[in-house]
Design a protein around this motif. Structure first.
Motif, PDB file in Angstrom:
ATOM      1  N   ALA A  60     -67.051  31.240  25.575  1.00 35.36           N
ATOM      2  CA  ALA A  60     -65.840  31.971  26.526  1.00 35.36           C
ATOM      3  C   ALA A  60     -66.357  31.928  27.745  1.00 35.36           C
ATOM      4  N   LEU A  98     -66.192  28.532  29.378  1.00 32.78           N
ATOM      5  CA  LEU A  98     -64.801  27.902  29.534  1.00 32.78           C
ATOM      6  C   LEU A  98     -64.199  28.763  30.813  1.00 32.78           C
ATOM      7  N   ASN A  99     -64.464  30.081  30.882  1.00 27.73           N
ATOM      8  CA  ASN A  99     -64.099  30.796  31.978  1.00 27.73           C
ATOM      9  C   ASN A  99     -64.731  29.932  33.413  1.00 27.73           C
ATOM     10  N   TYR A 132     -62.687  26.808  33.920  1.00 28.54           N
ATOM     11  CA  TYR A 132     -61.259  26.834  34.494  1.00 28.54           C
ATOM     12  C   TYR A 132     -61.172  27.415  35.839  1.00 28.54           C
ATOM     13  N   HIS A 175     -59.323  25.391  38.559  1.00 25.06           N
ATOM     14  CA  HIS A 175     -58.411  26.300  39.659  1.00 25.06           C
ATOM     15  C   HIS A 175     -59.002  25.864  40.973  1.00 25.06           C
ATOM     16  N   ARG A 231     -52.189  28.139  38.175  1.00 29.48           N
ATOM     17  CA  ARG A 231     -52.094  28.972  36.711  1.00 29.48           C
ATOM     18  C   ARG A 231     -50.684  28.801  36.270  1.00 29.48           C
TER      19      ARG A 231
END
Lengths: 173, 173
Positions: A97, A100-101, A104, A108, A135
């Motif tokens: 997690a 992945l943060n 992303y 972004h 987003r």
């Protein structure tokens, strides 16, 4: 090692990923993998970190409408078994997690140039939050795929892009 | 059996859900659970089917702005360990994915009344796709939580609702 991890993910998904298989595929002993990557979580995090650093073809069609549409379509097209395995890993493991943060966050930031160019061209209001537009563009595609488990057609990607654009033009983002 | 499944999910998540524990908690023999529900997937699907049939407090604030904001906030507030376990199950298991699809199909249909009332009040164009407005309202909240693994503040829920509303007003949805 990263290629072996990606290949194993593509074939067996996150639940089928084992240190033994990744080690065998890359031709090293599994103790080497455990020593350096500590386990499956470390392999996933490593593969995601490298993916985040990869150059990524940010759309540049000349208009914000074209760029956001292409961004949403790319997300839809990019959902192969490896990408799906990464998303699933993030739901099951804290380290994945976090990785992945990071992934992303990088995506972004890379995609934000689409919005900055549109502001410079006078297509969107100054002060538009570029990452919020990104987003809003991709979220409905992910929602259909991974939450509601619905089909995602190209028109659904296009509608997501049009939604983000209408909100940005209205000064909401 | 459903209460036992929900309690086990809340405590141990999807990965910790076992037929043995659900059977023990509900005071029946595990062979009974296997016979009727076949396994963990059947228990999950059953719990989700019942959840989909439950009455759900669809917001009715008097304005489309207020209703969509409350809808997005409810999704954010509702993300307890059980809901998270359901989403995770859908990413790991085909039967759970089908059950989740049924659950969200029901939720979209239940929430669509928000948009129909707004069209009747003249707040949104006739012909607005009610379920697309619902998807656009909730998708960014789910995206932050389960895909990008970002925090979701109340203002993020409010921004998602405002995005969907701007798009609906613009005739995009």
């Amino acid at each position: 090692m990263r290629q072996a991890t990606l290949a194993e993910l593509a074939e067996h998904g996150y639940q089928g990923l084992t240190v033994e298989n990744v080690a065998a595929r890359s031709g090293v002993h599994k103790t080497t993998v455990y020593r350096r990557w500590t386990g499956v979580e470390g392999l996933i995090a490593d593969a995601l970190e490298l993916a985040a650093e990869e150059p990524w073809p940010v759309p540049d069609t000349g208009t914000i409408e074209g760029d956001l549409r292409e961004l949403a379509r790319m997300v839809r097209r990019g959902m192969d078994p490896t990408a799906t395995a990464f998303v699933a890993a993030g739901m099951q493991d804290e380290a994945a997690a976090r990785a992945l943060n990071g992934f992303y966050t990088a995506r972004h930031a890379q995609s934000a140039v689409i919005v900055r160019r549109a502001v410079e061209r006078g297509e969107l209001p100054a002060g538009t939050d570029a990452e919020e537009v990104v987003r809003a563009t991709v979220a409905p595609v992910y929602y259909r795929l991974f939450i509601a488990h619905e089909r995602v057609e190209e028109k659904d990607a296009d509608r997501a892009a049009a939604t983000a654009l209408a909100a940005a033009r209205a000064g909401v983002l």
